[in-house]
Design a protein around this motif. Structure first.
Motif, short mmCIF file in Angstrom:
data_model
loop_
_atom_site.label_atom_id
_atom_site.label_comp_id
_atom_site.label_asym_id
_atom_site.label_seq_id
_atom_site.Cartn_x
_atom_site.Cartn_y
_atom_site.Cartn_z
N LYS A 1 0.91 -1.28 -0.01
CA LYS A 1 0.05 0.07 -0.12
C LYS A 1 0.79 1.06 0.00
CE LYS A 1 -4.15 -1.98 2.26
NZ LYS A 1 -5.12 -1.60 3.13
N HIS A 2 0.42 2.40 -0.99
CA HIS A 2 1.37 3.49 -1.07
C HIS A 2 0.47 4.59 -0.19
CE1 HIS A 2 4.05 1.59 -3.53
NE2 HIS A 2 3.15 1.14 -4.24
N SER A 3 -0.76 4.55 0.26
CA SER A 3 -1.49 5.45 0.89
C SER A 3 -2.20 4.59 2.15
CB SER A 3 -2.39 6.27 -0.10
OG SER A 3 -3.42 5.25 -0.60
N ALA B 1 0.67 2.88 5.75
CA ALA B 1 1.52 3.41 4.81
C ALA B 1 2.43 4.62 5.25
CB ALA B 1 1.08 3.54 3.43
N GLU B 2 1.48 5.46 5.88
CA GLU B 2 2.01 6.67 6.49
C GLU B 2 2.99 6.21 7.61
OE1 GLU B 2 1.60 9.94 5.54
OE2 GLU B 2 0.44 9.35 3.92
N ARG B 3 2.49 5.56 8.61
CA ARG B 3 3.08 4.98 9.61
C ARG B 3 4.56 4.51 9.21
NH1 ARG B 3 -1.64 3.43 12.06
NH2 ARG B 3 -1.41 1.07 11.45
N LYS B 4 4.45 3.65 8.13
CA LYS B 4 5.67 2.91 7.56
C LYS B 4 6.63 4.10 7.21
CE LYS B 4 4.23 -1.62 6.34
NZ LYS B 4 4.18 -2.74 5.43
N GLY C 1 12.51 7.79 10.53
CA GLY C 1 13.19 7.68 12.05
C GLY C 1 12.24 8.44 12.87
N GLY C 2 10.88 8.72 12.46
CA GLY C 2 10.13 9.36 13.33
C GLY C 2 9.17 8.66 13.91
N SER C 3 8.44 8.76 14.86
CA SER C 3 7.41 7.88 15.36
C SER C 3 6.09 8.52 15.70
CB SER C 3 7.91 7.41 17.10
OG SER C 3 7.04 6.58 17.67
N THR C 4 5.17 7.89 15.05
CA THR C 4 3.81 8.61 15.15
C THR C 4 3.32 8.89 16.74
OG1 THR C 4 2.95 6.41 15.12
CG2 THR C 4 2.96 7.69 13.24
N GLU C 5 3.70 7.82 17.61
CA GLU C 5 3.16 7.93 18.93
C GLU C 5 3.99 9.10 19.66
OE1 GLU C 5 2.99 5.03 22.90
OE2 GLU C 5 3.50 4.13 20.89
N GLU C 6 5.20 9.22 19.48
CA GLU C 6 5.73 10.36 20.27
C GLU C 6 5.06 11.72 19.70
OE1 GLU C 6 10.20 10.45 19.57
OE2 GLU C 6 10.31 8.40 20.60
N ASP C 7 4.81 11.91 18.44
CA ASP C 7 3.93 12.93 17.91
C ASP C 7 2.76 13.24 18.52
OD1 ASP C 7 6.38 13.46 16.14
OD2 ASP C 7 5.36 12.48 14.31
N GLU C 8 1.96 12.03 18.54
CA GLU C 8 0.80 12.30 19.35
C GLU C 8 0.86 12.55 20.68
OE1 GLU C 8 -1.00 8.56 18.67
OE2 GLU C 8 -1.50 9.05 16.61
#
Length: 1210
Positions: free
Chosen positions: A14-16, A20-23, A29-36
């Motif tokens: 999947k590209h969208s 895919a965004e999390r991947k 090198g970023g983390s979605t959990e840290e951003d939230e």
């Protein structure tokens, strides 16, 4: 197949979308959990402190439950095979499963499963399969040595009692890993029933073993075997399974014997067939280290002293350590001597070969040479020398034929290998030793590895003795020797293509390089081989293959020297002085022109055509080249490497280069170009050797040599002063001043960076020393155990096995041979390989017999309670033995009271006479090992508490006496004792009457003998019985009867019977119990007792209240006759009048009663009418009220309306 194979649809990433965004974020090198968390911190805050504490505690509890007490890893580098016991009731598929697993691992089919079957399952693991019969003795023995239990369950039938019996045996003796396997699943036709059955069996299995225990499903049979994929999956689980060390196994050495040999003198057997036998047993040593001359116990036979222990070559070795995923066919070994698999069997002093006659004939036909020339030579009746002298050979078509004289002239002084017949005293047979000449030793060095490994060491040490043989005769003798060796089974069969290649090697021994790394180096063209022969024979291609790794040390030494050195080495073994002088001169020749020889060898190696397959894969596979090469005379082949595919494939090689020899290393530029390649050079910025040394000196500073007392100071300050002084002297030149200022600035920055780095390092050292970080006590304990394990391994790592055995004993994993003398002859004559033979090592005190104190509990599934003094068969340690236990329980005052029977749902103590076993060892008890009972066979389980006689078991003893004189509270008692001495022993003892009056023994009376005086709380009656409660010590019966089930005849090994219980004896002999007459129930006849009247003293009567005072009323007696009224006798007339009056009164009463009933009925009717009237009245009143209220409501509404109208008008 002509049709194309249909390609499976590939996975489309999947590209969208959110995934895919999390991947993408993860890749960046970023983390979605840290951003939230940063964006909305309150959402991730603690909502409830109590809930968080509970969650934390639960997580810690789960983490703590996973912790085991870390044990020192004592497993050797080459561990023994894992013992896998296949258990289950009869006809459940045990043998079939073992056959399928063996076929899965070794690609071999096995017929009858007899004894242990050892196989190589992977690069680091071997497995020993053992089938467990339904015999309780076998189940007990195998549970003690099993590492993994495959528990087969017939799903169509359900759980059988054997499964639960084995599980309970395992629980007692240390729980091994257990995997359940469901079979007969193909008998279910309904899918829903199958699922339900699987679920029920799984949960019941989990209840017995542990939650989540692995349960395999074997869905059905295909041609009498389980499905390949299911067996493969089961094999994978077995191959990767980890095992927890069990206490008993890791503290005792033991051997599961896979082979047995009778060493008794045949002459002694002939004269006395019943004599004790000397037997050698073979197997892998497991557990801990075994000392020689120790004591062992063979379950089912008894205790024995080991006469001798030796370690033998591993019959089923692990493959060599190589980076590869799977085993090849040669490494898939199978060793099962009791099942007739594994033809070659090694002993201490001999090699046994077990081959059927048909197999021998077949093998002889297979090994027979294929070339017609060698076949004709083998079948000939004339001698080889005569035929070779008359023979002529033409090497190529159209060339002149050569006779032996020409070959001798061309070959010069080259001699072929010679045969020498040697009598081997160890094996008691004549052996054919090959004696090599000087050049043959070098040329055939690589082939010697293909021969018998035991003979090759002797062959290489032999000196040259006789005569000249041409190359052809040498090859023929080699071929015959190899064929005969293969027929005897002394070495693995040699490939046919190697036989053919050896002829070419023997012929071209003067033309090809003397030391070929592999057969591929012999595949170069004739021109290149001639050039190499002219340049010298010290070349080494530098590509190491598998065969080179297995070559001997001698072969490696030969690679670094010339022919002349080998000539000298061969000559040094002779005894003549002239040859010794030649040796001294020849030994120095190899040093001449070493540099030139090395450079030529290097150039030749680079120019040689390489084998790209070996460069890439590290393996060489011989290919068929029959089409490319022509055969001459059925023996020689013409090599045309220019036309071969291999040469064409290797022709374009960009990985090889010709080195430029034009470098002049005397020039400074050439030296500077490689200066930074060395340790002292400058690799990167700030990483040259001088800078690193300087940093270390700044970091550690001054230090004092503790041995000499000399103080070494840091040189950095001195160097700086020296540099400053030099700079001041050079102030004349302006350019130098500018450079100097730049250098100073750089130095300041360097010094600053150094100081920062120094502080950082010091801080890191401080943190490492004082901060524990997340390390816990558990981690520290594990690390300590790891260090101990490494120390244990490193202690004897570099010592050879012979020396190690003398210091530490025979280590686990060795294949050992134990010789035991004085074994009963029945062990050999009644030997059955289906029953396991275990040699369990005993500790220093475990060979003794003594008193044991145990804690025991009757098994809740056993349907009968156990009786004291009934013989019981115990499984304790390695042993199975019969003994007589005494059951007891500890009272609150510490007294151990004898019990007649075991309690129903409680533990009790038990004392036995048996072998000394360490405290904490579990045991189980069975009442009989003969046959299969319908009920649950395991009677009790328990654990050893003490190993002494400290516990005194006592039983209750009641002594009864009767009063014969009573004086107020003192009485004289008789009938309890017989003599004055007995009374004297019990003076001061407490006595009691049946009615509960307590008393004490005071003193003995002279007459009658045994009578005594006693005082009581109250006055006794003559009818009272006095008894004394005493405790009598009981001795433990000394019975230790080992279960010798392996000595019984074949087919009767499960029918061992020892001492019978009292109930069994009476039943077998038909003895009826005669009851004690005093114990029989009789009708109780009690005489009427007369009590004295209650006498209250007058003083007490005065103090009593009136209610409680005795009343001075005389009881009413009979009325005296004079006061009694006389009876009236009526006249007949009076009787008639009385009868008439009675009749009239009766009629009157009847009428009165009838009138009353009528009146009652009328009144009842009246009440009913009155109730109806009352109801009607209430109803009328209700209607009137309703009417009135309706009129009143209408009037109110009218009034309200009129008032509202008046208000509007206003």
């Amino acid at each position: 197949m002509d049709g194309k194979v249909k390609e499976q649809k590939r996975h489309q990433q999947k590209h969208s979308g959110p995934k895919a965004e999390r991947k993408k974020l993860k890749k960046q090198g970023g983390s979605t959990e840290e951003d939230e968390r940063k964006r909305n911190p309150k959402a991730f805050a603690v909502q409830s402190a109590v809930r968080m504490a509970k969650t934390f505690h639960r997580a810690q509890d789960i983490k703590a439950k996973k912790h085991h007490i870390p044990l020192v890893d004592r497993t050797p580098l080459e561990p023994p095979p894992v013992v896998i016991v296949v258990v289950g009731p009869p006809k459940v598929g045990k043998s079939t499963l073992i056959r399928c697993l063996i076929k899965n691992f070794t690609r071999q089919k096995l017929g009858d499963i007899c004894g242990p079957v050892t196989i190589v399952s992977g690069k680091k693991r071997r497995l020993t399969f053992m089938e467990c019969t339904n015999d309780i003795n076998t189940m007990i023995d195998l549970a003690k040595v099993a590492d993994l239990v495959l528990m087969l369950i017939d799903a169509s039938f359900g759980f059988e009692m054997e499964t639960f019996e084995f599980l309970n045996i395992c629980q007692v003796h240390g729980f091994p890993r257990i995997m359940g396997v469901l079979t007969h699943l193909d008998s279910f036709k309904n899918n829903k029933t199958l699922r339900k059955t699987k679920k029920n069996l799984k949960h019941r299995f989990w209840t017995e073993v542990y939650q989540g225990a692995k349960l395999f499903y074997l869905s059905g049979m295909v041609y009498g075997e389980y499905q390949t994929q299911e067996v493969k999956n089961l094999g994978r689980f077995i191959s990767v399974m980890k095992f927890r060390p069990l206490v008993w196994q890791t503290s005792h050495p033991y051997v599961l014997a896979d082979r047995m040999e009778d060493l008794t003198d045949p002459e002694r057997l002939r004269t006395d067939p019943k004599c004790d036998r000397t037997v050698s047993l073979y197997g892998y040593l497991r557990g801990t280290y075994l000392k020689n001359k120790g004591q062992v116990h063979i379950p089912g036979v008894g205790d024995f002293q080991v006469a001798d222990v030796n370690f033998l070559p591993d019959p089923c070795p692990l493959p060599d350590a190589q980076k590869k995923r799977a085993l090849n066919e040669k490494e898939r070994l199978l060793y099962a001597p009791m099942a007739g698999v594994g033809g070659v069997v090694y002993d201490k002093d001999a090699v046994y070969i077990d081959l059927p006659a048909s197999h021998v004939n077949q093998q002889q036909e297979e090994v027979r040479p294929t070339t017609e020339l060698v076949q004709s030579l083998i079948d000939t009746h004339a001698t080889l020398d005569a035929k070779i002298a008359a023979s002529k050979v033409s090497l190529f078509s159209g060339s002149a034929s050569l006779d032996p004289a020409d070959i001798e002239q061309q070959s010069g002084e080259n001699e072929g290998p010679q045969e020498e017949r040697v009598w081997d005293p160890n094996t008691q047979r004549e052996r054919r030793k090959v004696v090599f000449t000087e050049e043959e030793e070098e040329g055939d060095g690589s082939d010697s590895d293909d021969g018998d490994s035991e003979e090759s060491d002797q062959e290489e040490q032999e000196e040259d003795e006789d005569g000249d043989k041409d190359i052809l005769s040498t090859f023929i003798k080699e071929a015959r020797a190899e064929s005969e060796k293969d027929v005897r089974g002394g070495a693995p069969p040699v490939k046919k293509q190697k036989l053919e290649e050896r002829g070419a090697e023997g012929e071209a021994s003067a033309e090809v390089p003397m030391f070929a790394d592999s057969e591929d180096d012999l595949e170069v063209s004739e021109e290149e081989s001639e050039e190499e022969a002219e340049a010298g024979r010290t070349g080494d291609s530098g590509h190491c293959s598998e065969e080179d790794e297995e070559s001997d040390d001698e072969g490696e030494e030969e690679d670094s020297v010339e022919e002349d050195d080998d000539d000298a080495a061969a000559a040094s073994e002779s005894e003549e002085e002239e040859e010794e002088e030649e040796e001294e001169q020849g030994a120095l020749r190899w040093k001449e022109g070493l540099q030139q020889k090395a450079s030529e060898a290097f150039l030749r190696q680079q120019e040689a055509a390489p084998n790209l397959r070996k460069l890439v894969y590290g393996l060489v596979v011989a290919e068929d080249e029959e089409d490319e090469e022509e055969e001459l005379g059925g023996l020689f082949r013409v090599s045309r490497p220019q036309k071969s595919k291999k040469f064409q494939a290797n022709a374009l090689d960009c990985s090889r280069f010709n080195p430029d020899t034009s470098h002049n290393w005397d020039l400074e530029e050439m030296l500077n170009s490689i200066r930074d390649c060395f340790v002292t050079g400058k690799w990167e910025e700030g990483q040259d050797a001088a800078t690193l040394l300087k940093e270390d000196e700044d970091l550690y500073g001054d230090f004092e040599d503790l041995e000499t007392g000399e103080v070494h100071k840091s040189k950095t300050g001195q160097q700086e002063q020296a540099e400053n002084s030099e700079n001041e002297d050079d102030d004349d030149d302006d350019d130098e001043e500018e450079e100097e200022s730049l250098v100073k600035v750089d130095d300041e920055e360097v010094q600053k960076n150094k100081r920062i780095e120094k502080k950082r390092r010091l801080k890191e050292r401080f943190n490492a020393e004082y901060d524990d970080g997340d390390a816990t006590y558990f981690d520290d304990l594990k690390e300590e155990m790891q260090k101990q394990a490494e120390l244990n391994r490193a202690e004897f790592e570099d010592v050879d096995d012979e020396t190690r055995v003398q210091y530490e004993g025979f280590r686990p994993g060795m294949y050992v041979r134990l010789e035991i003398s004085s074994l009963p002859c029945e062990f050999v004559t009644n030997f059955d390989p289906h029953y396991p033979i275990i040699l369990g090592g005993l500790g220093s005190s475990e060979g003794n017999v003594g008193y044991l104190q145990m804690r025991l509990k009757k098994h809740r599934w056993h349907n009968r309670i156990l009786k004291t003094r009934d013989p019981l068969i115990l499984s304790l340690g390695w042993r199975r033995f019969q003994t007589i236990p005494l059951y007891h329980i500890e009272d609150h005052n510490g007294r151990h009271r004898l019990l007649k029977y075991t309690p129903q749902h409680m533990h009790c103590g038990a004392s036995i006479w048996g072998p000394i076993t360490p405290q904490g060892t579990g045991f189980l008890a069975v009442q009989s090992v003969a046959g299969t009972k319908v009920s649950f066979r395991i009677a009790a389980t328990g654990v050893i508490l003490d190993l002494d006689k400290s516990v005194t078991i006592v039983k209750k003893l009641k002594l009864i006496g009767y009063p014969y004189k009573i004086f107020k509270n003192t009485s004289f008692i008789k009938g309890m004792f017989n003599t004055v001495l007995e009374v004297a022993k019990f003076e001061g003892a407490s006595v009691r009457t049946v009615s509960g009056v307590r008393g004490q023994i005071k003193k003995a009376l002279s007459t009658p003998p045994g009578a005594y005086r006693a005082t009581f709380e109250d006055r006794l009656l003559m009818s009272d019985i006095v008894f004394l409660r005493s405790w009598y010590p009981v001795t433990v019966p000394q019975l230790y009867n080992p279960v010798t089930s392996l000595l019984l005849p074949v087919g009767q090994k499960d029918s061992w019977s020892g001492m019978r219980t009292l109930g069994q004896l009476k039943h077998d002999l038909g003895i009826r119990n005669k009851p004690n007459t005093d114990s029989l129930y009789k009708p109780v006849v009690r005489g009427q007792r007369r009590f004295n009247p209650l006498h209250i003293p007058k003083e007490l009567q005065k103090a009593l209240p009136f209610k409680s005072k005795p009343k001075q009323q005389q009881p009413k007696g009979k009325t005296p006759r004079d006061l009694q009224r006389p009876s009236v006798i009526r006249e007949p007339q009076e009787r008639k009048v009385a009868a008439l009056l009675h009749a009239l009164s009766t009629v009157h009463n009847y009428k009165k009663k009838k009138a009353h009933m009528v009146q009652h009925a009328k009144h009842k009717e009246f009440l009913q009418q009155k109730e109806k009237q009352e109801e009607a009245k209430l109803k009328r009143q209700k209607e009137a009220r309703k009417k009135l209220y309706r009129v009143m409501g209408q009037a109110d509404q009218k009034k309200q309306r009129s008032s509202l109208k008046g208000a509007q008008d206003d």
